[in-house]
Design an enzyme around this catalytic site. Structure first.
Site, PDB file in Angstrom:
ATOM      1  N   HIS A 178      -8.225   1.065  -4.224  1.00  0.00           N
ATOM      2  CA  HIS A 178      -9.170   0.924  -3.119  1.00  0.00           C
ATOM      3  C   HIS A 178      -9.840   2.277  -2.906  1.00  0.00           C
ATOM      4  O   HIS A 178      -9.209   3.207  -2.402  1.00  0.00           O
ATOM      5  CB  HIS A 178      -8.370   0.462  -1.886  1.00  0.00           C
ATOM      6  CG  HIS A 178      -9.162   0.362  -0.634  1.00  0.00           C
ATOM      7  ND1 HIS A 178      -8.572   0.155   0.601  1.00  0.00           N
ATOM      8  CD2 HIS A 178     -10.491   0.427  -0.393  1.00  0.00           C
ATOM      9  CE1 HIS A 178      -9.505   0.101   1.534  1.00  0.00           C
ATOM     10  NE2 HIS A 178     -10.676   0.274   0.960  1.00  0.00           N
ATOM     11  N   GLY A 194      -2.929  -3.340   9.245  1.00  0.00           N
ATOM     12  CA  GLY A 194      -2.182  -3.996  10.316  1.00  0.00           C
ATOM     13  C   GLY A 194      -1.591  -5.344   9.914  1.00  0.00           C
ATOM     14  O   GLY A 194      -1.301  -6.175  10.772  1.00  0.00           O
ATOM     15  N   MET A 242      -8.720   8.288  -0.638  1.00  0.00           N
ATOM     16  CA  MET A 242      -9.578   8.727   0.480  1.00  0.00           C
ATOM     17  C   MET A 242     -10.110  10.119   0.209  1.00  0.00           C
ATOM     18  O   MET A 242      -9.357  10.989  -0.233  1.00  0.00           O
ATOM     19  CB  MET A 242      -8.761   8.759   1.772  1.00  0.00           C
ATOM     20  CG  MET A 242      -8.141   7.435   2.134  1.00  0.00           C
ATOM     21  SD  MET A 242      -7.216   7.606   3.677  1.00  0.00           S
ATOM     22  CE  MET A 242      -6.467   5.989   3.767  1.00  0.00           C
ATOM     23  N   SER A 266       0.861  -1.184   0.000  1.00  0.00           N
ATOM     24  CA  SER A 266       0.000   0.000   0.000  1.00  0.00           C
ATOM     25  C   SER A 266       0.896   1.231   0.000  1.00  0.00           C
ATOM     26  O   SER A 266       1.604   1.491   0.974  1.00  0.00           O
ATOM     27  CB  SER A 266      -0.884   0.022   1.247  1.00  0.00           C
ATOM     28  OG  SER A 266      -1.304   1.351   1.482  1.00  0.00           O
ATOM     29  N   ASP A 269      -6.655  -5.991   4.624  1.00  0.00           N
ATOM     30  CA  ASP A 269      -6.034  -4.665   4.586  1.00  0.00           C
ATOM     31  C   ASP A 269      -6.090  -4.006   5.964  1.00  0.00           C
ATOM     32  O   ASP A 269      -7.175  -3.745   6.484  1.00  0.00           O
ATOM     33  CB  ASP A 269      -6.816  -3.828   3.557  1.00  0.00           C
ATOM     34  CG  ASP A 269      -6.202  -2.476   3.273  1.00  0.00           C
ATOM     35  OD1 ASP A 269      -5.173  -2.137   3.871  1.00  0.00           O
ATOM     36  OD2 ASP A 269      -6.781  -1.753   2.437  1.00  0.00           O
ATOM     37  N   PHE A 292      -6.512   5.408   7.932  1.00  0.00           N
ATOM     38  CA  PHE A 292      -5.134   5.658   8.350  1.00  0.00           C
ATOM     39  C   PHE A 292      -4.315   4.374   8.325  1.00  0.00           C
ATOM     40  O   PHE A 292      -4.823   3.304   8.676  1.00  0.00           O
ATOM     41  CB  PHE A 292      -5.107   6.231   9.779  1.00  0.00           C
ATOM     42  CG  PHE A 292      -5.855   7.527   9.885  1.00  0.00           C
ATOM     43  CD1 PHE A 292      -5.223   8.735   9.584  1.00  0.00           C
ATOM     44  CD2 PHE A 292      -7.194   7.536  10.236  1.00  0.00           C
ATOM     45  CE1 PHE A 292      -5.923   9.933   9.656  1.00  0.00           C
ATOM     46  CE2 PHE A 292      -7.904   8.737  10.304  1.00  0.00           C
ATOM     47  CZ  PHE A 292      -7.263   9.942  10.017  1.00  0.00           C
ATOM     48  N   GLY A 293      -3.058   4.512   7.929  1.00  0.00           N
ATOM     49  CA  GLY A 293      -2.122   3.403   8.044  1.00  0.00           C
ATOM     50  C   GLY A 293      -1.648   3.279   9.490  1.00  0.00           C
ATOM     51  O   GLY A 293      -1.924   4.145  10.330  1.00  0.00           O
ATOM     52  N   MET A 304     -11.474  -5.338   5.512  1.00  0.00           N
ATOM     53  CA  MET A 304     -10.682  -4.373   6.302  1.00  0.00           C
ATOM     54  C   MET A 304     -10.439  -4.951   7.690  1.00  0.00           C
ATOM     55  O   MET A 304     -11.377  -5.362   8.381  1.00  0.00           O
ATOM     56  CB  MET A 304     -11.442  -3.044   6.460  1.00  0.00           C
ATOM     57  CG  MET A 304     -11.584  -2.188   5.218  1.00  0.00           C
ATOM     58  SD  MET A 304     -10.073  -1.861   4.311  1.00  0.00           S
ATOM     59  CE  MET A 304      -9.055  -1.050   5.538  1.00  0.00           C
ATOM     60  N   HIS A 327      -1.154  -1.496  -4.281  1.00  0.00           N
ATOM     61  CA  HIS A 327      -2.451  -1.161  -3.686  1.00  0.00           C
ATOM     62  C   HIS A 327      -2.491   0.357  -3.458  1.00  0.00           C
ATOM     63  O   HIS A 327      -1.629   0.903  -2.762  1.00  0.00           O
ATOM     64  CB  HIS A 327      -2.593  -1.929  -2.368  1.00  0.00           C
ATOM     65  CG  HIS A 327      -3.877  -1.713  -1.644  1.00  0.00           C
ATOM     66  ND1 HIS A 327      -4.992  -2.496  -1.831  1.00  0.00           N
ATOM     67  CD2 HIS A 327      -4.229  -0.801  -0.709  1.00  0.00           C
ATOM     68  CE1 HIS A 327      -5.969  -2.084  -1.043  1.00  0.00           C
ATOM     69  NE2 HIS A 327      -5.531  -1.039  -0.348  1.00  0.00           N
ATOM     70  N   MET A 367     -11.966   4.603  -1.072  1.00  0.00           N
ATOM     71  CA  MET A 367     -12.623   4.952   0.193  1.00  0.00           C
ATOM     72  C   MET A 367     -13.283   6.309  -0.018  1.00  0.00           C
ATOM     73  O   MET A 367     -12.855   7.331   0.530  1.00  0.00           O
ATOM     74  CB  MET A 367     -11.577   4.991   1.326  1.00  0.00           C
ATOM     75  CG  MET A 367     -11.119   3.608   1.727  1.00  0.00           C
ATOM     76  SD  MET A 367      -9.595   3.639   2.684  1.00  0.00           S
ATOM     77  CE  MET A 367      -8.409   3.563   1.354  1.00  0.00           C
ATOM     78  N   ASP A 419      -4.581   3.614  -2.102  1.00  0.00           N
ATOM     79  CA  ASP A 419      -5.651   3.979  -1.183  1.00  0.00           C
ATOM     80  C   ASP A 419      -6.150   5.388  -1.457  1.00  0.00           C
ATOM     81  O   ASP A 419      -5.488   6.362  -1.104  1.00  0.00           O
ATOM     82  CB  ASP A 419      -5.137   3.888   0.255  1.00  0.00           C
ATOM     83  CG  ASP A 419      -4.939   2.454   0.685  1.00  0.00           C
ATOM     84  OD1 ASP A 419      -5.925   1.697   0.641  1.00  0.00           O
ATOM     85  OD2 ASP A 419      -3.803   2.076   1.029  1.00  0.00           O
TER      86      ASP A 419
HETATM   87  C1  DX5 Z   1      -6.286   1.967   5.472  1.00  0.00           C
HETATM   88  C2  DX5 Z   1      -5.832   1.599   4.069  1.00  0.00           C
HETATM   89  C3  DX5 Z   1      -4.721   0.630   4.068  1.00  0.00           C
HETATM   90  C4  DX5 Z   1      -3.501   1.089   4.809  1.00  0.00           C
HETATM   91  C5  DX5 Z   1      -2.788  -0.104   5.359  1.00  0.00           C
HETATM   92  O1  DX5 Z   1      -7.316   2.858   5.413  1.00  0.00           O
HETATM   93  O2  DX5 Z   1      -6.885   1.029   3.325  1.00  0.00           O
HETATM   94  O3  DX5 Z   1      -4.395   0.113   2.790  1.00  0.00           O
HETATM   95  O4  DX5 Z   1      -2.628   1.868   4.068  1.00  0.00           O
HETATM   96  O5  DX5 Z   1      -1.767   0.373   6.130  1.00  0.00           O
HETATM   97  P1  DX5 Z   1      -1.051  -0.469   7.266  1.00  0.00           P
HETATM   98  O6  DX5 Z   1      -0.450  -1.672   6.579  1.00  0.00           O
HETATM   99  O7  DX5 Z   1      -0.075   0.492   7.797  1.00  0.00           O
HETATM  100  O8  DX5 Z   1      -2.123  -0.861   8.249  1.00  0.00           O
HETATM  101 ZN    ZN Z   2      -6.416  -0.101   1.320  1.00  0.00          ZN
END
Ligand code: DX5
Ligand code: ZN
Length: 232
Positions: free
Chosen positions: A78, A186, A49, A20, A184, A155-156, A149, A45, A80, A47
């Site tokens: 993805h 953690g 948002m 990601s 996706d 957030f990562g 999810m 991947h 969001m 993301d």
């Molecule tokens: C979260 C995203 C993820 C995220 C995963 O909203 O969809 O793809 O970047 O990040 P980590 O691997 O740090 O949880």
């Molecule tokens: Zn994602």
């Protein structure tokens, strides 16, 4: 039925780590992608948002388009975003190969899945941690990917919610071998084994990957652990 050589190839190669880019150094995105290619990544991947469906803003169409110009890796986008219907065509034109929408934004997604297919992309449905598999069950046969999810999106770097593993297992029971079940949030060296054992095939990893000095070593280790634990 939508035929996708890309999805067939991903199913054959799974389990696979899907980096990601959210956690990459965006000042050097082309270099980061080159490092991921050299590290053996098979997909990216992305993301997206909108600050409305999720409480954060990342990047949008021009960035997907710029990434498309510097790599041939498949782009797993993805979305969001609250109104995916309005943007599917533009993300496809920007270079998305897989387009994943949240079931929470489109409780009856048939028409959107059809539109994604008509645009020539593979279609995915995504479920937030509190959303049950029942919400996507009627549509699982129409799509190529279901993204589970394991954190609330936005957030990562959040902690993995292991309660969602039962949803991964249930999806694999429902759809068997034809579906790319992706997970996706953690995903790291501690959690990847459980993800693969539950049946996840695409393992999205952001912060755990980009915090490593050697992406290749990390991807190889994650893939090895996933293969060692993978569901039958
Ligand atoms: C979260 C995203 C993820 C995220 C995963 O909203 O969809 O793809 O970047 O990040 P980590 O691997 O740090 O949880
Ligand atoms: Zn994602």
């Amino acid at each position: 039925m939508f035929a996708s050589p890309l999805v067939d190839r991903l199913l054959d190669t799974a389990p696979m780590v899907a980096p990601s880019l959210l956690a990459c150094d965006f000042a050097r995105v082309e270099q980061e992608i080159r490092r991921l290619e050299e590290a053996g990544a098979g997909i990216l991947h992305l993301d997206v948002m909108d600050g409305h469906f999720v409480p954060n803003i990342s990047f949008g169409i021009p960035v997907v388009e710029a990434i498309r110009r510097v790599t041939d890796l498949p782009l797993d986008v993805h979305l969001m975003i609250s109104n995916p219907a309005q943007y599917l065509k533009r993300f496809r034109e920007a270079g998305a190969d897989l387009l994943t929408i949240h079931i929470e934004t489109a409780p009856r997604p048939e028409a959107l899945i059809e539109e994604i297919h008509a645009l020539g992309a593979a279609a995915g449905l995504c479920l937030n941690p509190p959303t049950p598999v029942d919400a996507v069950e009627p549509y699982v046969d129409q799509c190529q990917l279901v993204l589970v999810m394991s954190v609330m999106p936005g957030f990562g770097g959040q902690g993995f919610q292991s309660a969602v593993l039962s949803k991964v297992r249930r999806l694999r029971q429902l759809a068997g071998d034809r579906l790319l079940v992706s997970i996706d949030g953690g995903v790291n060296l501690e959690t990847v084994g459980d993800c693969a054992a539950a049946g996840a095939r695409l393992l999205v990893a952001g912060s755990a990957l980009f915090s490593q000095p050697d992406y290749g070593r990390f991807i190889a280790k994650m893939t090895q652990m996933a293969q060692n634990n993978q569901a039958a």
